[in-house]
Design a protein around this motif. Structure first.
Motif, short mmCIF file in Angstrom:
data_model
loop_
_atom_site.label_atom_id
_atom_site.label_comp_id
_atom_site.label_asym_id
_atom_site.label_seq_id
_atom_site.Cartn_x
_atom_site.Cartn_y
_atom_site.Cartn_z
N LEU A 87 0.59 -1.41 0.06
CA LEU A 87 -0.21 0.29 0.22
C LEU A 87 0.83 1.17 -0.11
CD1 LEU A 87 -2.28 -1.03 2.06
CD2 LEU A 87 -3.04 -1.24 0.01
N THR A 103 -1.46 4.34 4.64
CA THR A 103 -2.22 4.63 4.26
C THR A 103 -3.08 3.20 3.73
OG1 THR A 103 -2.04 4.19 1.52
CG2 THR A 103 -2.18 6.16 2.32
N ARG A 104 -4.38 3.34 4.42
CA ARG A 104 -5.41 1.83 4.50
C ARG A 104 -6.09 1.66 2.67
NH1 ARG A 104 -6.71 0.58 9.66
NH2 ARG A 104 -8.44 -0.32 8.47
N PHE A 114 1.44 -5.27 7.93
CA PHE A 114 1.78 -4.48 7.08
C PHE A 114 3.44 -3.29 7.96
CE2 PHE A 114 -3.08 -4.51 7.37
CZ PHE A 114 -2.81 -4.11 6.24
N ALA A 119 -1.29 -7.51 10.94
CA ALA A 119 -2.66 -7.37 11.27
C ALA A 119 -3.79 -8.92 10.85
CB ALA A 119 -3.56 -6.56 10.03
N GLY A 141 -9.11 -3.41 16.11
CA GLY A 141 -7.70 -3.23 15.67
C GLY A 141 -7.46 -4.93 15.53
N GLY A 176 -7.93 -7.40 13.71
CA GLY A 176 -7.35 -7.59 12.07
C GLY A 176 -9.22 -7.26 10.69
N LYS A 177 -10.04 -7.70 11.40
CA LYS A 177 -11.66 -7.79 10.98
C LYS A 177 -11.62 -6.98 9.27
CE LYS A 177 -14.07 -5.64 13.71
NZ LYS A 177 -13.46 -5.53 15.01
N THR A 178 -11.08 -6.06 9.47
CA THR A 178 -11.25 -4.97 8.11
C THR A 178 -10.05 -5.98 6.92
OG1 THR A 178 -12.53 -3.23 9.25
CG2 THR A 178 -10.73 -3.15 7.40
N THR A 179 -9.54 -6.23 7.96
CA THR A 179 -8.44 -6.26 7.22
C THR A 179 -8.13 -7.78 6.63
OG1 THR A 179 -6.48 -5.80 8.36
CG2 THR A 179 -5.57 -7.31 7.34
N1 LIG Z 1 -2.80 -0.11 6.64
C1 LIG Z 1 -2.19 -0.18 7.09
N2 LIG Z 1 -0.90 -0.17 7.55
C2 LIG Z 1 -0.42 -0.36 8.84
N3 LIG Z 1 -0.86 -1.08 9.05
C3 LIG Z 1 -2.29 -1.38 9.16
C4 LIG Z 1 -3.13 -0.99 7.62
N4 LIG Z 1 -3.85 -1.71 7.97
C5 LIG Z 1 -4.85 -1.72 9.52
N5 LIG Z 1 -3.37 -1.89 10.23
C6 LIG Z 1 -3.24 -2.50 11.10
O1 LIG Z 1 -3.49 -3.52 11.63
C7 LIG Z 1 -4.37 -3.47 12.78
C8 LIG Z 1 -5.70 -4.37 12.55
O2 LIG Z 1 -6.76 -3.30 11.49
P1 LIG Z 1 -7.98 -3.55 11.70
O3 LIG Z 1 -8.07 -5.20 10.41
O4 LIG Z 1 -8.87 -2.40 10.28
O5 LIG Z 1 -8.85 -3.88 12.52
P2 LIG Z 1 -10.23 -3.98 12.43
O6 LIG Z 1 -11.17 -4.10 11.53
O7 LIG Z 1 -10.62 -4.94 13.51
O8 LIG Z 1 -10.65 -2.86 13.85
C9 LIG Z 1 -4.30 -2.47 13.61
O9 LIG Z 1 -3.62 -2.93 14.46
C10 LIG Z 1 -4.35 -1.33 12.43
O10 LIG Z 1 -4.04 0.15 13.40
#
Ligand SMILES: Nc1ncnc2c1ncn2[C@@H]1O[C@H](COP(=O)(O)OP(=O)(O)O)[C@@H](O)[C@H]1O
Ligand SMILES: [Mg+2]
Lengths: 387, 317
Positions: free
Chosen positions: A380, A384-385, B28, B33, B54, B56-59
């Motif tokens: 990425l 950024t996400r 990342f 994650a 945090g 990792g659900k979204t990931t």
């Molecule tokens: N693009 C990214 N770059 C760095 N760290 C990330 C990125 N996306 C997610 N993270 C980290 O990975 C972990 C899981 O994130 P995420 O999947 O968004 O959690 P959730 O959706 O469960 O709240 C978090 O600690 C977040 O900070």
């Protein structure tokens, strides 16, 4: 589970295979439309646009009115340069926030989820930003038509220059888009886009200037002149009256060192400059015969071409010294000057190097953009996400 | 996975999972994650993805959706591997991101029409479907308003509408209940259930656990990038057996349970017992009432998911 079977067959076409990236007419057209609609200028945007176009038209009309009657290419060249300048400002500004801006607004990923390919998104965004610059050109058409009628150019020459301008704008728009695909933040990508434009427009000139000492060579020049001290009083009188017979008197020689710059070895730096490319695409005007040729006097573009032609010719050996005894009226010197002027002005046009550079930049930038827009992402943009 | 086979084996034998992940990992840089995610989603079911912020659900959802490449592990959606047939994966999925974004200048209907065309629907079909989907999410009256005037909850629903535009096999909702008013939540639940009833699969991540309880068939708990397997499934199953009884005089209940040799817990203002199933619960209630207990409340003890979540005992990141 009967509903699964009964469900109306999906209206979308058959499931795609692999992970295509190539653009399609339909996809590019759709993305262009989306981008044009959503970046439709706000009221402020229209005011800015209006001021810009008014400034271009105003300056053009002023110059046209002030120009002496008869043929002149200056108003048209001014309008063309202003259109180029406006294009190089507007289009990259728009494109350089187009990807990272969308990503932080959360509208990029949903687009990537659809059947649009990375190529569709990249080209659509490129075209949309570019079309905003084309709009500036279109609004100046009436003035351009009038200025053209006085310019002594042929229509195909104008088309060539317009093509070169639009191509340059397209290239820098693509570079802006590439920065926006690479940088996480809009501030960074906008400034990088303008820096790139600035580097090619001004930086090439600066580098050229600094490179000149490196290619200069010391040469010895010999001046000949009448040795006043050895003249008889009668001769001195005749000399002051300008009636001296030079063949009977003694002449002295004096040599001195001067440097000549072999600009021909560094002229390619100038040819890379996008503004020079526009000048090189413009018609060649012979400074000695333009009236018979049914042209206007050499305008800005012709003079620029002459300067660049001179740089490409470079210095051919040591300059002629002043020879008071052999050539009291400096006829040879003056002849040489005229000949050089004509030689420089008629030097073959060479937009090709600059155009080739632009083509490479355009293709390279779009390659970066497409690679960066392809999902699934491996890497990425730092910090950024996806969403 | 075991848990699915265990719970509703009969239907699952006939229907292989439409979406599955095994040993999926993604980091990342230094942030891990997702460390080890395993899940299967069967057609016709709603699966919840539950875990603290945090975890990792979204990931994980991004990887399932074909937007993010896993570092390791196997993913399959509708038989396609996002590594190879990523376009097919994306095409099979309707994804509602947790980040709200809409094209400010466009109206809701324009937005959906353009999204439909991006899915290669003919213009008229896209428009028609856009209007239909707007109706589904109860935004019809906003069809001609620009997206920028929508409230948060309305934007949320527009985002849901966008996810429905391609008539997906799998619907993935990332925290869809955030910002929704109670009525919209109920509507969301109905929509999700209706969607599953058509034989499609839904994966939903949420924090509003009590809401999920009534909407999901399966729950996958996640903590620190790992999906928790059989343990938490057992905990959910156990939590679902717990009934809370409130009566005017609890001593009658205590005596009855002591007499039946039935274990119970004391909680605020009532007792909690375990019933193996609905029939068992009904017979207990019947016996209690016959025995003279003045029961005024009898029902499941809180949210099974919430109890499990709390019992997971893993700290937030
Ligand atoms: N693009 C990214 N770059 C760095 N760290 C990330 C990125 N996306 C997610 N993270 C980290 O990975 C972990 C899981 O994130 P995420 O999947 O968004 O959690 P959730 O959706 O469960 O709240 C978090 O600690 C977040 O900070
Ligand atoms: Mg999240």
């Amino acid at each position: 589970m009967t509903t699964t079977a009964e469900r109306a067959t999906p209206t979308t076409s058959a499931a795609p295979r692999g992970n295509p990236w190539w653009p399609s007419w339909r996809g590019v057209g759709l993305v262009t439309r989306i981008e044009l609609t959503r970046r439709r200028p706000t009221t402020k945007g229209y005011i800015f646009y209006g001021i810009l176009v008014a400034a271009i038209l105003g300056l053009g009309i002023l110059v046209a009115a002030l120009a002496p009657p008869g043929k002149t290419s200056t108003p048209m060249e001014l309008v063309l340069i202003l259109v180029l300048g406006a294009g190089l400002l507007i289009a990259p500004s728009l494109s350089s926030t187009s990807i990272n801006g969308d990503s932080s607004e959360g509208v990029l990923a949903p687009m990537q989820m659809t059947r649009l390919t990375a190529g569709d998104l990249a080209l659509g965004k490129l075209l949309a930003s570019w079309l905003f610059a084309v709009a500036v050109l279109i609004t100046t058409t009436p003035l351009l038509v009038y200025a053209f009628s006085r310019s002594g150019w042929h229509w195909y020459e104008l088309i060539a220059v317009l093509g070169a301008i639009l191509f340059a704008v397209l290239t820098f728009t693509a570079i802006g888009l590439a920065w926006s695909a690479l940088a996480a933040r809009a501030v960074a990508s906008v400034s990088l886009a303008h820096l790139t434009t600035g580097f090619l427009v001004l930086g090439t000139l600066v580098i050229y200037a600094f490179a000149m000492p490196l290619v200069s060579e010391n040469v010895t020049v010999t001046d000949r002149y009448v040795d006043y001290g050895t003249l008889t009083p009668d001769e001195q009188e005749a000399y002051e009256a300008g009636e001296l017979d030079y063949s009977t008197v003694q002449c002295t020689e004096q040599t001195y060192e001067t440097s000549v710059v072999h600009t021909d070895t560094i002229a390619w730096l100038l040819l890379l400059n996008p503004v020079v490319v526009i000048g090189e695409a413009a018609p060649v005007v012979n400074p000695n015969t333009y009236e018979e040729d049914d042209r206007a006097a050499p305008g800005a573009f012709a003079l620029m071409h002459q300067a660049v032609g001179g740089a490409q010719l470079g210095s051919q050996g040591a300059p002629l010294g002043y020879d008071e005894c052999g050539d009291p009226n400096s006829q040879a010197w003056s002849d040489q000057w005229d000949q050089q002027q004509e030689e420089q002005a008629l030097f073959p046009r060479n937009p090709w190097l600059g155009l080739a550079l632009q083509a490479v930049l355009l293709v390279g930038a779009m390659g970066i953009v497409i690679r960066r827009l392809r999902v699934p992402y491996k890497k990425l943009r730092a910090g950024t996400r996806v969403a | 996975m075991e848990k699915l086979d265990e719970k509703s084996g009969a239907t699952l034998v006939a229907l292989p999972p439409v979406m599955s992940a095994h040993g999926v990992r993604r980091s990342f840089g230094a942030v891990h994650a997702v460390v080890d995610a395993n899940l299967e989603v069967a057609p016709g079911t709603v699966t919840a993805l539950i875990g603290p912020n945090g975890c990792g659900k979204t990931t994980l959802m991004l990887m399932l959706a074909g937007l993010l490449l896993p570092d390791d592990g196997e993913i399959s959606v509708g038989g396609a591997d996002p590594r190879k047939d990523s376009a097919a994966v994306r095409n099979a999925i309707g994804w509602m991101p947790d980040q709200l974004g809409a094209w400010d200048n466009l109206t809701c209907l324009q937005t959906l029409t353009l999204v439909g065309r991006a899915y290669r629907l003919p213009k008229a079909v896209a428009r028609e479907r856009g209007a239909e989907v707007l109706g589904t999410v109860h935004l019809s009256e906003f069809a001609d308003r620009p997206a920028r005037v929508l409230s948060r909850g309305q934007k949320q629903r527009l985002s849901l509408a966008r996810a429905l535009m391609n008539d997906p096999q799998v619907l993935m909702l990332d925290e869809p209940a955030n910002g929704l008013d109670p009525r919209s939540r109920v509507e969301l639940r109905q929509l999700v259930r209706g969607f599953a009833a058509q034989g499609r699969a839904v994966l939903v991540s949420s924090h509003v656990l009590s809401e999920l309880d009534e909407m999901v068939d399966e729950a996958v708990f996640m903590s620190k990038g790992k999906t928790l397997g059989a343990d938490t499934d057992a905990m959910v199953a156990d939590a679902r057996t717990r009934y809370r009884i409130e009566s005017l005089d609890d001593s009658v209940l205590r005596d009855a349970f002591a007499h039946w040799d039935m274990p119970f817990e004391e909680v605020d203002g009532g007792l909690v017992i375990r019933a193996q199933n609905k029939e068992h619960a009904a017979s207990i209630l019947e016996a209690l009432v016959k025995g003279g207990a003045k029961v005024h409340r009898f029902g499941p003890f809180g949210s099974a998911l919430e109890q499990t979540y709390m019992a997971m005992n893993e700290e937030r990141r």
